[in-house]
Design a protein around this motif. Structure first.
Motif, PDB file in Angstrom:
ATOM      1  N   LYS A  87      38.787  15.125  99.302  1.00 22.85           N
ATOM      2  CA  LYS A  87      38.489  16.100  98.238  1.00 22.85           C
ATOM      3  C   LYS A  87      39.704  17.019  98.101  1.00 22.85           C
ATOM      4  CE  LYS A  87      34.450  14.658  97.226  1.00 22.85           C
ATOM      5  NZ  LYS A  87      34.342  13.838  96.003  1.00 22.85           N
ATOM      6  N   HIS A 143      34.045  12.085 102.206  1.00 25.17           N
ATOM      7  CA  HIS A 143      34.121  13.321 101.432  1.00 25.17           C
ATOM      8  C   HIS A 143      34.719  14.461 102.254  1.00 25.17           C
ATOM      9  CE1 HIS A 143      31.188  11.965  98.028  1.00 25.17           C
ATOM     10  NE2 HIS A 143      32.302  11.270  98.098  1.00 25.17           N
ATOM     11  N   LYS A 171      24.574   8.177  84.903  1.00 22.36           N
ATOM     12  CA  LYS A 171      24.969   7.761  86.237  1.00 22.36           C
ATOM     13  C   LYS A 171      23.654   7.523  86.996  1.00 22.36           C
ATOM     14  CE  LYS A 171      27.823   8.154  90.262  1.00 22.36           C
ATOM     15  NZ  LYS A 171      28.992   8.763  90.912  1.00 22.36           N
ATOM     16  N   ASN A 176      35.300   3.492  91.862  1.00 20.17           N
ATOM     17  CA  ASN A 176      34.120   4.366  91.813  1.00 20.17           C
ATOM     18  C   ASN A 176      33.487   4.400  90.432  1.00 20.17           C
ATOM     19  OD1 ASN A 176      34.148   5.545  94.518  1.00 20.17           O
ATOM     20  ND2 ASN A 176      36.131   6.349  93.891  1.00 20.17           N
ATOM     21  N   HIS A 234      29.205   7.052 102.376  1.00 21.61           N
ATOM     22  CA  HIS A 234      30.545   7.628 102.602  1.00 21.61           C
ATOM     23  C   HIS A 234      30.826   7.812 104.087  1.00 21.61           C
ATOM     24  CE1 HIS A 234      30.708   8.057  98.298  1.00 21.61           C
ATOM     25  NE2 HIS A 234      29.611   8.765  98.294  1.00 21.61           N
ATOM     26  N   LYS A 276      22.991  16.164  91.209  1.00 25.57           N
ATOM     27  CA  LYS A 276      24.336  16.573  91.659  1.00 25.57           C
ATOM     28  C   LYS A 276      25.332  16.523  90.503  1.00 25.57           C
ATOM     29  CE  LYS A 276      28.097  15.121  94.754  1.00 25.57           C
ATOM     30  NZ  LYS A 276      28.691  13.843  95.192  1.00 25.57           N
ATOM     31  N   LYS A 277      25.254  15.462  89.737  1.00 25.80           N
ATOM     32  CA  LYS A 277      26.180  15.291  88.606  1.00 25.80           C
ATOM     33  C   LYS A 277      25.909  16.365  87.546  1.00 25.80           C
ATOM     34  CE  LYS A 277      28.947  12.055  88.031  1.00 25.80           C
ATOM     35  NZ  LYS A 277      30.302  12.133  88.581  1.00 25.80           N
ATOM     36  N   ARG A 319      45.484  13.560  95.853  1.00 27.92           N
ATOM     37  CA  ARG A 319      44.489  14.147  96.732  1.00 27.92           C
ATOM     38  C   ARG A 319      44.933  13.987  98.187  1.00 27.92           C
ATOM     39  NH1 ARG A 319      39.127  13.832  94.931  1.00 27.92           N
ATOM     40  NH2 ARG A 319      38.961  14.829  92.901  1.00 27.92           N
ATOM     41  N   PRO A 327      33.052   8.941  88.451  1.00 28.93           N
ATOM     42  CA  PRO A 327      33.426   9.893  89.512  1.00 28.93           C
ATOM     43  C   PRO A 327      33.344  11.336  89.019  1.00 28.93           C
ATOM     44  CG  PRO A 327      35.366   8.893  88.581  1.00 28.93           C
ATOM     45  CD  PRO A 327      34.192   8.185  87.963  1.00 28.93           C
ATOM     46  N   GLY A 328      33.894  12.237  89.806  1.00 30.67           N
ATOM     47  CA  GLY A 328      33.759  13.656  89.480  1.00 30.67           C
ATOM     48  C   GLY A 328      34.812  14.192  88.515  1.00 30.67           C
ATOM     49  N   ALA A 331      27.808   1.066  98.295  1.00 32.67           N
ATOM     50  CA  ALA A 331      28.930   1.969  97.974  1.00 32.67           C
ATOM     51  C   ALA A 331      28.477   3.286  97.380  1.00 32.67           C
ATOM     52  CB  ALA A 331      29.873   1.294  96.990  1.00 32.67           C
ATOM     53  N   HIS A 332      27.160   3.498  97.328  1.00 28.77           N
ATOM     54  CA  HIS A 332      26.687   4.771  96.748  1.00 28.77           C
ATOM     55  C   HIS A 332      25.482   5.244  97.535  1.00 28.77           C
ATOM     56  CE1 HIS A 332      25.284   7.789  93.973  1.00 28.77           C
ATOM     57  NE2 HIS A 332      24.085   7.273  94.150  1.00 28.77           N
ATOM     58  N   PHE A 381      41.533   8.407  87.294  1.00 30.88           N
ATOM     59  CA  PHE A 381      40.258   8.616  86.595  1.00 30.88           C
ATOM     60  C   PHE A 381      40.345   8.026  85.186  1.00 30.88           C
ATOM     61  CE2 PHE A 381      38.229  10.999  89.760  1.00 30.88           C
ATOM     62  CZ  PHE A 381      39.029  12.027  90.232  1.00 30.88           C
ATOM     63  N   SER A 402      23.265   5.434  89.437  1.00 30.18           N
ATOM     64  CA  SER A 402      23.489   4.743  90.722  1.00 30.18           C
ATOM     65  C   SER A 402      22.463   5.166  91.767  1.00 30.18           C
ATOM     66  CB  SER A 402      24.906   4.999  91.221  1.00 30.18           C
ATOM     67  OG  SER A 402      25.458   6.152  90.670  1.00 30.18           O
TER      68      SER A 402
HETATM   69  O1  LIG Z   1      36.617  13.028  94.185  1.00 35.26           O
HETATM   70  P1  LIG Z   1      35.897  12.007  93.368  1.00 35.26           P
HETATM   71  O2  LIG Z   1      35.725  12.344  91.926  1.00 35.26           O
HETATM   72  O3  LIG Z   1      36.372  10.602  93.548  1.00 35.26           O
HETATM   73  O4  LIG Z   1      34.446  12.042  94.034  1.00 35.26           O
HETATM   74  C1  LIG Z   1      33.463  11.165  93.544  1.00 35.26           C
HETATM   75  C2  LIG Z   1      33.418   9.983  94.458  1.00 35.26           C
HETATM   76  O5  LIG Z   1      34.597   9.249  94.292  1.00 35.26           O
HETATM   77  C3  LIG Z   1      32.264   9.101  94.128  1.00 35.26           C
HETATM   78  O6  LIG Z   1      32.475   8.537  92.869  1.00 35.26           O
HETATM   79  C4  LIG Z   1      30.997   9.906  94.124  1.00 35.26           C
HETATM   80  O7  LIG Z   1      29.997   9.083  93.620  1.00 35.26           O
HETATM   81  P2  LIG Z   1      28.977   8.399  94.601  1.00 35.26           P
HETATM   82  O8  LIG Z   1      29.762   7.349  95.279  1.00 35.26           O
HETATM   83  O9  LIG Z   1      27.993   7.916  93.602  1.00 35.26           O
HETATM   84  O10 LIG Z   1      28.480   9.480  95.517  1.00 35.26           O
HETATM   85  C5  LIG Z   1      31.067  11.057  93.190  1.00 35.26           C
HETATM   86  O11 LIG Z   1      29.879  11.775  93.366  1.00 35.26           O
HETATM   87  P3  LIG Z   1      29.095  12.314  92.093  1.00 35.26           P
HETATM   88  O12 LIG Z   1      27.771  12.721  92.642  1.00 35.26           O
HETATM   89  O13 LIG Z   1      29.950  13.412  91.577  1.00 35.26           O
HETATM   90  O14 LIG Z   1      29.007  11.176  91.112  1.00 35.26           O
HETATM   91  C6  LIG Z   1      32.203  11.962  93.532  1.00 35.26           C
HETATM   92  O15 LIG Z   1      32.307  12.962  92.541  1.00 35.26           O
END
Ligand SMILES: O=P(O)(O)O[C@H]1[C@H](O)[C@H](O)[C@H](OP(=O)(O)O)[C@@H](OP(=O)(O)O)[C@@H]1O
Ligand code: ATP
Ligand code: MG
Length: 338
Positions: free
Chosen positions: A232, A228, A55, A292, A162, A13-14, A207, A295-296, A156-157, A196, A57
């Protein structure tokens, strides 16, 4: 082979989110070589790496119950422990603590002491490890949590991390399934401030967020949602649309965000993280609700240049510290286990 080789180890995804080819081109113009790391192959043959941006996680969470993920993590940790000069962005122990809301909420709670002068706080919360409803209800009462409460999984991941709920009454606590955290809901006018952090830089992006709810407790069905869906940039639902117009609150001051990021950097020892801040509509207190990992960075056009700048500062520091080992080829004495 360049002495300034940087490995990237990202989830699918990243990887779809970050244009690594474009970033590699930017880095190349600064004599920094970007290499994508294949976690399922020995890292030794893919190295050496002066820095690894990752990443992991997904892998760390899955390694708890999946032997293949454990193998990938062992492969990565094996390389890291035999290459102590390779800098991780970010260190695995620091990242792992943010995967556990029990740990990250303790950090947020402790931050209140050092940030009191900035009127920065975090909501009262409870770690829930029992399914005994009467114990949960007593704890909510004794710890001074105020309804509505927001219920989040301990992890948390990952896929279910979520999925959340808003609980409005003591009876509603029967739907808090352990292990989870209960956090007092703070009315904040449906505006979230995402901070960020990239190394020495940080960027604050507004947001959508959950709307205001009347203070409880009152009889109302628990609301289930996925985070999510609410925060967003494009989020727009019955959960984010205010039921009544409220005057727009001033955003957090730049100085307060500098103080918050400074404290968090020192506490976490990380370079790539996000922190979610809301402004209490009643007290105007800045309230930290979430931290987080990597993040994105959506809404941060400076992300690539800031990331490269941080990587260059790490490389320069390495060259000052251990000139010949910026890109270690010979493994050194193994480090203590992570
Ligand atoms: O809108 P943002 O950038 O905050 O979205 C992030 C979210 O905050 C989390 O950090 C997500 O990570 P996970 O908790 O590991 O799912 C991010 O997902 P990612 O797959 O992009 O790392 C969101 O982007
Ligand atoms: N204590 C709170 N008071 C008011 N709103 C909250 C609170 N905690 C969370 N929220 C709302 O729920 C949303 C999701 O919460 P949180 O950020 O903790 O979930 P998350 O899944 O970790 O989110 P992400 O990983 O996308 O940052 C927040 O963006 C905010 O809109
Ligand atoms: Mg969040």
């Amino acid at each position: 082979m360049s002495r300034r080789r940087v490995g990237f180890c990202l989830s699918d995804k990243k990887r779809r989110q970050i244009n690594l080819v474009a970033f590699a081109e930017l880095c190349a113009s600064h004599s920094v070589e970007v290499v994508e790391v294949n976690l399922s192959q020995p890292l030794e043959s893919q190295g050496p790496f002066a820095v690894i941006v990752h990443k992991l996680s997904d892998v760390i969470v899955k390694a708890e119950y999946d032997s293949q993920s454990q193998q990938l993590l062992d492969n990565f940790q094996g390389y890291v422990s035999t290459h102590p000069h390779t800098v991780l962005l970010d260190p695995l122990p620091a990242m792992s603590q943010l995967l556990d809301r029990f740990a990250s909420y303790r950090i947020m709670s402790q931050l209140q002491n050092s940030l009191r002068d900035w009127r920065i706080s975090s909501p009262p919360y409870l770690e829930i490890s029992t399914s005994d409803l009467s114990v949960i209800q007593q704890d909510v009462e004794s710890k001074g949590l105020s309804f509505p409460l927001i219920c989040k999984t301990r992890v948390a991941h990952g896929s279910c991390s979520h999925d959340m709920s808003l609980i409005f009454s003591m009876a509603g606590l029967s739907e808090a399934h352990p292990p989870c955290v209960l956090q007092s809901f703070v009315n904040h006018g449906a505006v979230l401030h995402k901070v960020f952090v990239v190394g020495e830089d940080h960027f604050t992006v507004e947001r959508p967020s959950l709307k205001n709810f009347p203070p409880g407790p009152y009889e109302r069905k628990t609301i289930f949602f996925n985070s999510h869906e609410v925060s967003k940039p494009e989020s727009c639902s019955h959960l984010t649309a205010l039921d009544e117009e409220v005057s727009r609150l001033p955003p957090p001051s730049g100085e307060a965000m500098v103080a918050l990021v400074r404290e968090l950097r020192a506490e976490l020892g990380m370079a790539l993280f996000g922190v979610d801040v809301i402004v209490n509509i009643n007290t105007h207190t800045l309230t930290i609700i979430d931290i987080n990992i990597f993040p994105g960075y959506e809404g941060v056009p400076q992300f690539f240049s800031s990331l490269l700048s941080h990587i260059e500062s790490v490389l320069d520091h390495q060259e000052l510290k251990v000139p010949q080992a910026t890109c270690p080829s010979a493994p050194s004495a193994p480090q203590a286990d992570l």
